[in-house]
Motif scaffolding. Sequence first.
Motif, mmCIF file in Angstrom:
data_model
loop_
_atom_site.group_PDB
_atom_site.id
_atom_site.type_symbol
_atom_site.label_atom_id
_atom_site.label_comp_id
_atom_site.label_asym_id
_atom_site.label_seq_id
_atom_site.Cartn_x
_atom_site.Cartn_y
_atom_site.Cartn_z
ATOM 1 N N VAL A 1 53.227 -10.186 -63.300
ATOM 2 C CA VAL A 1 52.357 -10.744 -62.269
ATOM 3 C C VAL A 1 52.742 -12.199 -61.985
ATOM 4 O O VAL A 1 52.769 -12.636 -60.827
ATOM 5 N N THR A 2 53.052 -12.939 -63.021
ATOM 6 C CA THR A 2 53.462 -14.338 -62.848
ATOM 7 C C THR A 2 54.713 -14.438 -61.984
ATOM 8 O O THR A 2 54.792 -15.266 -61.066
ATOM 9 N N GLU A 3 55.689 -13.569 -62.249
ATOM 10 C CA GLU A 3 56.934 -13.585 -61.483
ATOM 11 C C GLU A 3 56.699 -13.138 -60.041
ATOM 12 O O GLU A 3 57.201 -13.762 -59.102
ATOM 13 N N MET A 4 55.929 -12.040 -59.873
ATOM 14 C CA MET A 4 55.690 -11.508 -58.526
ATOM 15 C C MET A 4 55.016 -12.538 -57.621
ATOM 16 O O MET A 4 55.313 -12.629 -56.433
ATOM 17 N N LEU A 5 54.092 -13.311 -58.180
ATOM 18 C CA LEU A 5 53.291 -14.234 -57.381
ATOM 19 C C LEU A 5 53.805 -15.670 -57.450
ATOM 20 O O LEU A 5 53.154 -16.579 -56.932
ATOM 21 N N ASN A 6 54.952 -15.834 -58.111
ATOM 22 C CA ASN A 6 55.532 -17.176 -58.251
ATOM 23 C C ASN A 6 54.491 -18.139 -58.812
ATOM 24 O O ASN A 6 54.289 -19.245 -58.311
ATOM 25 N N GLY A 7 53.816 -17.685 -59.865
ATOM 26 C CA GLY A 7 52.714 -18.451 -60.421
ATOM 27 C C GLY A 7 53.056 -19.159 -61.713
ATOM 28 O O GLY A 7 54.211 -19.167 -62.159
ATOM 29 N N GLU A 8 52.034 -19.746 -62.301
ATOM 30 C CA GLU A 8 52.173 -20.454 -63.572
ATOM 31 C C GLU A 8 51.085 -19.951 -64.517
ATOM 32 O O GLU A 8 49.896 -20.058 -64.223
ATOM 33 N N ALA A 9 51.508 -19.352 -65.631
ATOM 34 C CA ALA A 9 50.578 -18.720 -66.565
ATOM 35 C C ALA A 9 50.006 -19.732 -67.544
ATOM 36 O O ALA A 9 50.703 -20.623 -68.028
ATOM 37 N N GLU A 10 48.719 -19.564 -67.838
ATOM 38 C CA GLU A 10 48.027 -20.434 -68.787
ATOM 39 C C GLU A 10 47.087 -19.574 -69.634
ATOM 40 O O GLU A 10 46.171 -18.938 -69.116
ATOM 41 N N ILE A 11 47.331 -19.537 -70.936
ATOM 42 C CA ILE A 11 46.471 -18.770 -71.845
ATOM 43 C C ILE A 11 45.147 -19.510 -71.994
ATOM 44 O O ILE A 11 45.121 -20.677 -72.378
ATOM 45 N N THR A 12 44.051 -18.824 -71.701
ATOM 46 C CA THR A 12 42.738 -19.464 -71.805
ATOM 47 C C THR A 12 41.983 -19.021 -73.050
ATOM 48 O O THR A 12 41.136 -19.763 -73.542
ATOM 49 N N SER A 13 42.232 -17.812 -73.542
ATOM 50 C CA SER A 13 41.629 -17.327 -74.780
ATOM 51 C C SER A 13 42.354 -16.052 -75.183
ATOM 52 O O SER A 13 43.278 -15.609 -74.489
ATOM 53 N N ARG A 14 41.937 -15.472 -76.282
ATOM 54 C CA ARG A 14 42.589 -14.248 -76.758
ATOM 55 C C ARG A 14 42.497 -13.157 -75.683
ATOM 56 O O ARG A 14 41.420 -12.781 -75.246
#
Length: 338
Positions: free
Chosen positions: A46-59
Motif C-alpha cells: 500500500v505504501t508503494e502503490m500510494l507513494n506514501g510514508e509509513a509510520e507505525i503507531t502501535s502494535r
Amino acid sequence: MEDTTVKQVSACQLPEVCHTAGQQPRRVGIEIEVSGLSYQALVDLVTEMLNGEAEITSRYVTRIRTDHGDFTIELDSDPIKDLDLQDEQLPESLRELGGHAMNLIDAAAEKLVPLEIVTPPIAFQDLEQIEDLCNALREAGALGSREAIYYAFALQLNPELPDLSAPTLLRYLQAFAVLYDWLKERHQLDISRKITSYIEPWDHLFVERLVEPDYHPNLDELMQDYLRDNPTRNRALDLLPLFAHLNPELLADYVQDHRIKSRPTLHYRLPDCDIDNPGWHFSSVWNDWVVLERIANRPAHLQELMQAFRESHRLSLHNLTHSWTETCHQWLQVNDYV
C-alpha cells in the motif's frame, strides 16, 4: 491536426450530485478486509502503490501518509493488537517465552483474522486509485471471503451525504429500502457473509413506514422510528455513526455501544470483499451504489419505484410468479440504470 489521443474511461462512475450543499467535493471512506498477505507485506504494498510514508503507531497499526490523506493498515482484532507477552516488568526468561508465543499468535492471526485497509475520506472523482489498489492486491495474492468458510471479509463504504437535512436523508433511506434485495443479489454474497448477522436488512415495520407516500418526518422523528426497530450496528446500511453525529443524546436513549464512531456519513456494510476473484472489482460495488445515488436524487423515479415496491407486497398473479428482485431489475433496465 486532429487529436487522436485515446482518453482512458474511468471504471468508477460518478453520481449526479458530487458536491455538498456547501459546494465541497463529496467524499467516501472505504474499509477493505483481506487475508493472504503478511501484515508487513500489505503495509509495503500500500505504501508503494500510494507513494506514501509509513509510520507505525502501535502494535499491528500503521499509518501511511499520502497526498490524499492518511491510510491505516491494521489487524482487525483488538485483543490481538492489545496483547503484550513481553512486558518489561516480567522476568527475562518469561519475556523470551512470551516472544516465541507472540510469534505463533501472530502467524495464526494473519491467517484467521482479516487485515484491514481504512482509507481517508476520498473525493468521488479520485476513486480510480482504489480500483487500482484492489487490482494490485489481487495480483499480490490477497484473498477474500470465498477462500475459507470462516472468512467474512467486507468492503464497506462510508459515503458523505449531499446535506444532513431530513428530506435528503429520507430519500437515501427510501432508495436503499427498495433496492436492498437487488443490491444483495448483485453482490452475490459469499456464504461466510450470508450466515453472519452483520448485514441484516432493516426491520420490516420500519421499512413499511419508510416507504409510505405520506411519511415526512423531521430528523428526530426519523431517528426515533429507525432506532425503535433497529437498535443495533448489524444492519446492511448502518445509521448509528450518522446518528451519533446528528444527535448523540437521542442515540444514547436506544443504543450504548463504544464501537460506534461518530461521522457524518452513511455506513454501507453489505458488500463482501471477493478480491481474489478476477471477476470482482471495487468499481462494480461502487457503481451499484451510484445507482442508489441517482434514484435518491431523482424524486419522480424514487416515488415510482416505491409505488412498485408497495405493490409487490400485495397478493397478485404477477407477485406470485415474479420476485421483487426480478421486478426491480426490470424497472432499472427500462429506466437505463443498468
